[in-house]
Structure formats: structure tokens, C-alpha cells
Motif scaffolding. Sequence first.
Motif, PDB file in Angstrom:
ATOM      1  N   GLY A 122     -54.759  10.965 -94.133  1.00 39.79           N
ATOM      2  CA  GLY A 122     -53.552  11.767 -94.180  1.00 39.79           C
ATOM      3  C   GLY A 122     -53.866  13.250 -94.176  1.00 39.79           C
ATOM      4  O   GLY A 122     -54.999  13.660 -94.427  1.00 39.79           O
ATOM      5  N   SER A 123     -52.848  14.058 -93.915  1.00 39.30           N
ATOM      6  CA  SER A 123     -53.035  15.501 -93.899  1.00 39.30           C
ATOM      7  C   SER A 123     -51.763  16.240 -94.307  1.00 39.30           C
ATOM      8  O   SER A 123     -51.723  16.904 -95.325  1.00 39.30           O
ATOM      9  N   ALA A 124     -50.701  16.135 -93.503  1.00 37.45           N
ATOM     10  CA  ALA A 124     -49.521  16.979 -93.697  1.00 37.45           C
ATOM     11  C   ALA A 124     -48.580  16.491 -94.790  1.00 37.45           C
ATOM     12  O   ALA A 124     -47.862  17.286 -95.382  1.00 37.45           O
ATOM     13  N   GLY A 125     -48.522  15.196 -95.042  1.00 32.17           N
ATOM     14  CA  GLY A 125     -47.687  14.674 -96.117  1.00 32.17           C
ATOM     15  C   GLY A 125     -46.197  14.780 -95.878  1.00 32.17           C
ATOM     16  O   GLY A 125     -45.427  14.993 -96.813  1.00 32.17           O
ATOM     17  N   LEU A 126     -45.758  14.583 -94.633  1.00 28.59           N
ATOM     18  CA  LEU A 126     -44.343  14.745 -94.310  1.00 28.59           C
ATOM     19  C   LEU A 126     -43.503  13.521 -94.630  1.00 28.59           C
ATOM     20  O   LEU A 126     -42.276  13.608 -94.663  1.00 28.59           O
ATOM     21  N   CYS A 127     -44.150  12.381 -94.864  1.00 24.30           N
ATOM     22  CA  CYS A 127     -43.410  11.164 -95.207  1.00 24.30           C
ATOM     23  C   CYS A 127     -44.343  10.230 -95.979  1.00 24.30           C
ATOM     24  O   CYS A 127     -44.685   9.144 -95.518  1.00 24.30           O
ATOM     25  N   PRO A 128     -44.786  10.643 -97.170  1.00 21.40           N
ATOM     26  CA  PRO A 128     -45.809   9.885 -97.885  1.00 21.40           C
ATOM     27  C   PRO A 128     -45.386   8.476 -98.291  1.00 21.40           C
ATOM     28  O   PRO A 128     -46.221   7.592 -98.450  1.00 21.40           O
ATOM     29  N   TRP A 129     -44.052   8.263 -98.453  1.00 24.72           N
ATOM     30  CA  TRP A 129     -43.623   6.932 -98.872  1.00 24.72           C
ATOM     31  C   TRP A 129     -43.687   5.909 -97.747  1.00 24.72           C
ATOM     32  O   TRP A 129     -43.513   4.723 -97.976  1.00 24.72           O
ATOM     33  N   TRP A 130     -43.928   6.337 -96.511  1.00 28.53           N
ATOM     34  CA  TRP A 130     -44.063   5.387 -95.403  1.00 28.53           C
ATOM     35  C   TRP A 130     -45.196   4.405 -95.654  1.00 28.53           C
ATOM     36  O   TRP A 130     -45.214   3.301 -95.148  1.00 28.53           O
ATOM     37  N   ARG A 131     -46.141   4.793 -96.478  1.00 27.77           N
ATOM     38  CA  ARG A 131     -47.233   3.866 -96.807  1.00 27.77           C
ATOM     39  C   ARG A 131     -46.694   2.562 -97.369  1.00 27.77           C
ATOM     40  O   ARG A 131     -47.130   1.478 -96.966  1.00 27.77           O
ATOM     41  N   THR A 132     -45.713   2.634 -98.258  1.00 26.43           N
ATOM     42  CA  THR A 132     -45.262   1.438 -98.979  1.00 26.43           C
ATOM     43  C   THR A 132     -43.805   1.078 -98.717  1.00 26.43           C
ATOM     44  O   THR A 132     -43.361   0.032 -99.178  1.00 26.43           O
ATOM     45  N   GLU A 133     -43.047   1.944 -98.010  1.00 26.43           N
ATOM     46  CA  GLU A 133     -41.625   1.708 -97.817  1.00 26.43           C
ATOM     47  C   GLU A 133     -41.230   1.897 -96.356  1.00 26.43           C
ATOM     48  O   GLU A 133     -41.953   2.511 -95.578  1.00 26.43           O
ATOM     49  N   VAL A 134     -40.046   1.392 -96.028  1.00 26.33           N
ATOM     50  CA  VAL A 134     -39.435   1.704 -94.735  1.00 26.33           C
ATOM     51  C   VAL A 134     -39.220   3.215 -94.685  1.00 26.33           C
ATOM     52  O   VAL A 134     -38.737   3.801 -95.648  1.00 26.33           O
ATOM     53  N   PRO A 135     -39.565   3.874 -93.593  1.00 30.56           N
ATOM     54  CA  PRO A 135     -39.594   5.333 -93.591  1.00 30.56           C
ATOM     55  C   PRO A 135     -38.237   6.016 -93.691  1.00 30.56           C
ATOM     56  O   PRO A 135     -38.106   7.032 -94.370  1.00 30.56           O
ATOM     57  N   GLY A 136     -37.221   5.528 -93.025  1.00 35.67           N
ATOM     58  CA  GLY A 136     -35.939   6.224 -92.988  1.00 35.67           C
ATOM     59  C   GLY A 136     -35.843   7.176 -91.809  1.00 35.67           C
ATOM     60  O   GLY A 136     -36.848   7.654 -91.273  1.00 35.67           O
ATOM     61  N   ASP A 137     -34.635   7.467 -91.392  1.00 36.09           N
ATOM     62  CA  ASP A 137     -34.386   8.208 -90.163  1.00 36.09           C
ATOM     63  C   ASP A 137     -34.940   9.628 -90.192  1.00 36.09           C
ATOM     64  O   ASP A 137     -35.593  10.083 -89.253  1.00 36.09           O
ATOM     65  N   ALA A 138     -34.682  10.382 -91.273  1.00 36.80           N
ATOM     66  CA  ALA A 138     -35.153  11.761 -91.347  1.00 36.80           C
ATOM     67  C   ALA A 138     -36.673  11.826 -91.327  1.00 36.80           C
ATOM     68  O   ALA A 138     -37.266  12.708 -90.708  1.00 36.80           O
TER      69      ALA A 138
END
Length: 521
Positions: free
Chosen positions: A139-155
Motif C-alpha cells: 500500500g501507499s496512498a491509503g485512499l480506501c484502506p477498508w477495501w482490504r476487509t470490506e466492500v469498497p463503496g462507490d466513493a
Amino acid sequence: MASSVLRVPWCFLLLALTGCEPALPDATGVGPRAEEKLGTRESDIRIANSLTTQELVVNAIAANHDANEALATSSLESLFDPDVMVPSGEATLMQNQLRDPFAQRFMAYLVGCALGEGETLEWLNPLQPSGSQRSEWAGSAGLCPWWRTEVPGDACLKRVTACLLARNNSRGFRVELSMRGELHEPELGIAEPFTLDAWTQPIDQLPTATSPVSSSVPCASRTSGAGRDCGWTMHSVGWCPAGQTIAVGAGGPPSCPSGTPLGSSSDARMVLRVCRGIAGCDSADTRHVASSQGCSAGSTNPLPSPATDPSMSFTCPSSGGYFTVMTAPWDSAAEGTANVGFTAGVQAPLSERAVYRIREGAFYGNLFGRYALRDDINVTVTLAAGKRDGYVINRPPSPQAEPIFKDLYACYDPGWVSGLAYATYRVCALPGTHEDCAARVTGPCWGSDTVATNRCEMQDGPLLGGDGDFEKCRDGANDPWAEPVTVYLNGACDLVDAQHRDLCKRRSEPPPPQDGVTSKR
């Protein structure tokens, strides 16, 4: 609602968008964060971009309808991590699609955009023999860190899209960018992994090089002296005033043999090197300005002293310019600190904003979900006829007259002399054409233009005045995208090859950096 200020090294850069695109499947936005109250943040990121246009648009994950939908509606761990994923048709599909090297590169950049620095995602590389397939993406930028464990979401998908699009260039050059923008986040959803870089480190790899400069790599065996090309640290970037003679030191005088010391060295004897530009250099590099191991250069004393503390003076070019400072212990096996000092009035170390001053344009869109692709595009990986372990990557023919993804967009800064031509070059795999393009160029982001209308409503978002981020940008149908990413470059021609330098002409050059002057760091 209160706002927070972020900054990242994306070569570093920016994020996100919202707008009118084909609806994603319902599951795309149903993660636990999808209904949380939205907050807003300003964010800047520095990061490198070398994802080629082809790797972005015709890889076997993003450009496959089923794989793309699975990615948009699943956690990353459930699809890739061998310790977490549950056997499923989606996970099996992903493993098959990873036989495409383009898909592996795409996922490396996706994880770099989504997860934060220090985070990794484990995966199995099917191109390696059984028993040695375990790999990891960083990882680097951390723009959607929960994508690791969750559905990412539209935004989240749109932020990562903007990041990927900004990091793409047709030549695959590894260029540092500064990305800036306003984040419309779930409250407390992102833990502010970035800070505004008040001190920008030099880069350790030139855009056209395939590996870092040798001097940035640890020494394979013990060695000493300022002439060695290993074991150096990238310290800082400064601005060299036009035609002036300046000095840099870590305990030595501006000129030998005596004088008031500049900076200091501690714990071990230190050495210095100065290079032209914002990248480190080796001793024989044409960008090498000078190296120093103190006034008594022949001394073998391994400890700091007035005679061995390094310093140097040099004359700046008539036009001025950036310079890079590198530091290292004189003995490669030692550990020491160089507190670098500069001649009074020299601007160093420079901030990210002072180093990345050329506003390139804005990127926005969404490349995720089953309906993100054209209906006639579907990259597959199939077993080769007559071969037990051979596979074929089935890509669409080139050139493609229309972009493969329906909703990827770019607009250009009005400072370009040939803005449309430059932007097209930037997002298309075939330079000089409007074919095999990752995105549609919508026009100038801002400013007067006799042909096209402005695509963005603001050229400096309100959350952080003066950072020059385009906001409220629109696509070709005039639908708004609320979270564009604005990219800044160090040099206007950073992403242009030698044959197309006419495209990177600017209407005017930015003034010299105006950072606060610092004498010792």
C-alpha cells in the motif's frame, strides 16, 4: 463540519470523483460505511506513476466484466489473500486472470492507491511454480484502506479510479507526481495517513531508468569515502538562485580551509553530494555537481571533526534551478547524522508544493463495476490449444478508436500551449493519435478558450487555499464529478518523450519557489 488537511507523496497526488455513470450493482455500495455521514477533507499525495496505458485498460481483471464486478463488490482479502479467501467462483476467476502480467501490474497499483503505507496484501502468483507463489502488494496512498476487509463503496471506487488514471502514462515513465484534491469521506473513514510534505525528499530513480541510482542502494561490502556509489541517503531538494555561488555543509566551512561552519555532523564522519535536479546521482553522472568528505579529504579519521566535516560551494546556472543533497557516513558500516546547512538566503529544504509547481490537469471517473466496460470488450485468459500449462491472453485488437472504459475523463490546465494535444498524448497509448486511450479528454479545466468551455467550476478548492486543485469538473455530457484529482509535475516535459517535446510547451514558466528560507535541517 470541520475539515482536516492531508498531503501525500504521490509522486504524490490527489483523488476522487463523483458523477453520472452507469449504475453499479447494488452490492457495490452496501458496505458498512456506505450509509455513514459524509465529511470532507483536502488531501495531497506524492507518488510515482509508471503504469502504462495498456496495463491499465486491457488487463485481464479491469477489462473483464466478471472480474471487474467481483473486484467492485468484494473485499480484497476475500479475492486474493490465501490465508483469508474462501473458495468461490470469484476467487478462482481472479487466480486465473492473474496469469496476465498486465493484471498483476494493475493490482499492484490498485493496492498502492487503496491501502496505506506499511500495509500489504498477500496473493498467490500463478506464474510462479507451486510452493513459491506467495507474494505481496504494498500500500501507499491509503485512499480506501477498508477495501482490504470490506466492500469498497462507490466513493472509494472513484477515488481509486482517479489515482490509477493519474498514475498512468503511455511511456511507462516512472515520474513523481503531486496529486491534490478534496475528499468527500465517510466521517473518520480514513485515518489521515498523509501529511503536507514541508520537506520533500529527492527521488532515487530517473524517469527512463529501470532501477534506482546505484548510490541509493546499500553497499554490498564495507567501503569508505565520498566517491563511492552505494549507501547514500536522499536528503533534500533546494533551489539554486540564478547565477549565485552558494555553499552546503554538514560541519565544514563554506570554503576551505576555514570559516564559519555550515551545519554539523554527529556520531560518525559524514560525506555530502550535490546533484542538479530533484533526483540523486552517482559520482560519474553528468548531473553530479560535487562531493565532499571534508577539507582534509585524505584523512582516514572516521569521526566528526573540523577537518573532516564536509562542505562544498558551487555556482548556480544562469537560469537557476533545483539541486539535490545526498548524505552518507564516510564509512559505509557506520551510522551518523548530517545536519545540513546552507548559505543564508538559499531556499532549502523545499516543500512538496515548491518542488511540484507545474499544474498538469485533472483526472476523474469510475472504471469499476460490470457496466464500466464497453459491451464488446472482455479480456480473457484461456488454456492454449495443445499445451498442458500454456495460457493465452485474449485482448481486443489495437488500435481502438473509442476508450474501453465508458467513464474515465481528463481535462487539461490552461497553461499548456497545446493543451488538447498534450492531454491526448498523456492518456492515449498511441502518441500522436486519439486511439487506444484510457480516458476522454473533455477540454480545458479552467481559463478562457476559444474552442472549448471550461470543464471545472473552480481552480482552487476551498478547503486548502492556494494548492490549486480543480473542483466540480464535468464530463462530456456535462454531468458533474465532485472529487477530481489534480496533478502537479516538477517539470513540464516529465511525461513526454524526446520526439514530442513540442507538446509540453507552457505559456509561461512558474516563478521560483517561495518557500521560507531555512539555514539548517
